[in-house]
Design a protein around this motif. Structure first.
Motif, PDB file in Angstrom:
ATOM      1  N   ASP A  58      12.274 -29.424  70.728  1.00  0.00           N
ATOM      2  CA  ASP A  58      13.206 -29.338  69.614  1.00  0.00           C
ATOM      3  C   ASP A  58      13.513 -27.718  69.422  1.00  0.00           C
ATOM      4  OD1 ASP A  58      14.297 -28.953  67.029  1.00  0.00           O
ATOM      5  OD2 ASP A  58      13.967 -30.725  66.692  1.00  0.00           O
ATOM      6  N   LYS A  59      14.464 -27.309  69.091  1.00  0.00           N
ATOM      7  CA  LYS A  59      15.043 -25.789  69.195  1.00  0.00           C
ATOM      8  C   LYS A  59      14.240 -25.322  67.872  1.00  0.00           C
ATOM      9  CE  LYS A  59      19.550 -26.617  67.266  1.00  0.00           C
ATOM     10  NZ  LYS A  59      21.105 -26.310  67.576  1.00  0.00           N
ATOM     11  N   ARG A  60      13.792 -25.861  66.915  1.00  0.00           N
ATOM     12  CA  ARG A  60      13.498 -25.371  65.703  1.00  0.00           C
ATOM     13  C   ARG A  60      11.979 -25.384  65.852  1.00  0.00           C
ATOM     14  NH1 ARG A  60      14.864 -30.202  61.978  1.00  0.00           N
ATOM     15  NH2 ARG A  60      14.218 -31.319  64.141  1.00  0.00           N
ATOM     16  N   TYR A  61      11.332 -25.785  66.928  1.00  0.00           N
ATOM     17  CA  TYR A  61       9.874 -25.725  66.915  1.00  0.00           C
ATOM     18  C   TYR A  61       9.080 -24.689  66.886  1.00  0.00           C
ATOM     19  CZ  TYR A  61       5.327 -27.467  68.582  1.00  0.00           C
ATOM     20  OH  TYR A  61       4.139 -27.708  68.838  1.00  0.00           O
ATOM     21  N   ALA A  62       9.657 -23.524  67.610  1.00  0.00           N
ATOM     22  CA  ALA A  62       8.820 -22.200  67.660  1.00  0.00           C
ATOM     23  C   ALA A  62       9.102 -21.577  66.393  1.00  0.00           C
ATOM     24  CB  ALA A  62       9.570 -21.412  68.851  1.00  0.00           C
ATOM     25  N   GLY A  63      10.151 -21.671  65.861  1.00  0.00           N
ATOM     26  CA  GLY A  63      10.257 -20.920  64.231  1.00  0.00           C
ATOM     27  C   GLY A  63       9.311 -21.839  63.530  1.00  0.00           C
TER      28      GLY A  63
END
Length: 80
Positions: A58-63
């Protein structure tokens, strides 16, 4: 400490804080909790639960991982 351990630690800290607030409410009444940071604890725990269920792709995972690490670091620096 890996990310999973850190988020589990953060959730335990939130749980302990919530229990402390429940004790205050029981002793002094719910008005004692006005202006508390309980809503913030609920939101942090919501984010932690979402992170635990989130796919690492998920592209939100790192943030979200970074944000939860910052919050956990605050608990580690200032334990209750």
């Amino acid at each position: 400490m890996n990310d999973r351990e850190l988020v589990s630690y953060l959730r335990r800290c939130n749980s302990e804080d919530n229990h402390a607030y429940a004790d205050v409410a029981h002793r002094f009444g719910a008005d004692a909790l006005l202006d508390s940071h309980l809503p913030m604890l609920d939101q942090i725990d919501l984010l932690a639960r979402e992170w635990q269920a989130m796919d690492p792709a998920d592209k939100r995972y790192a943030g979200l991982t970074y944000a939860l690490r910052v919050i956990a670091e605050a608990y580690l620096q200032h334990p209750s």
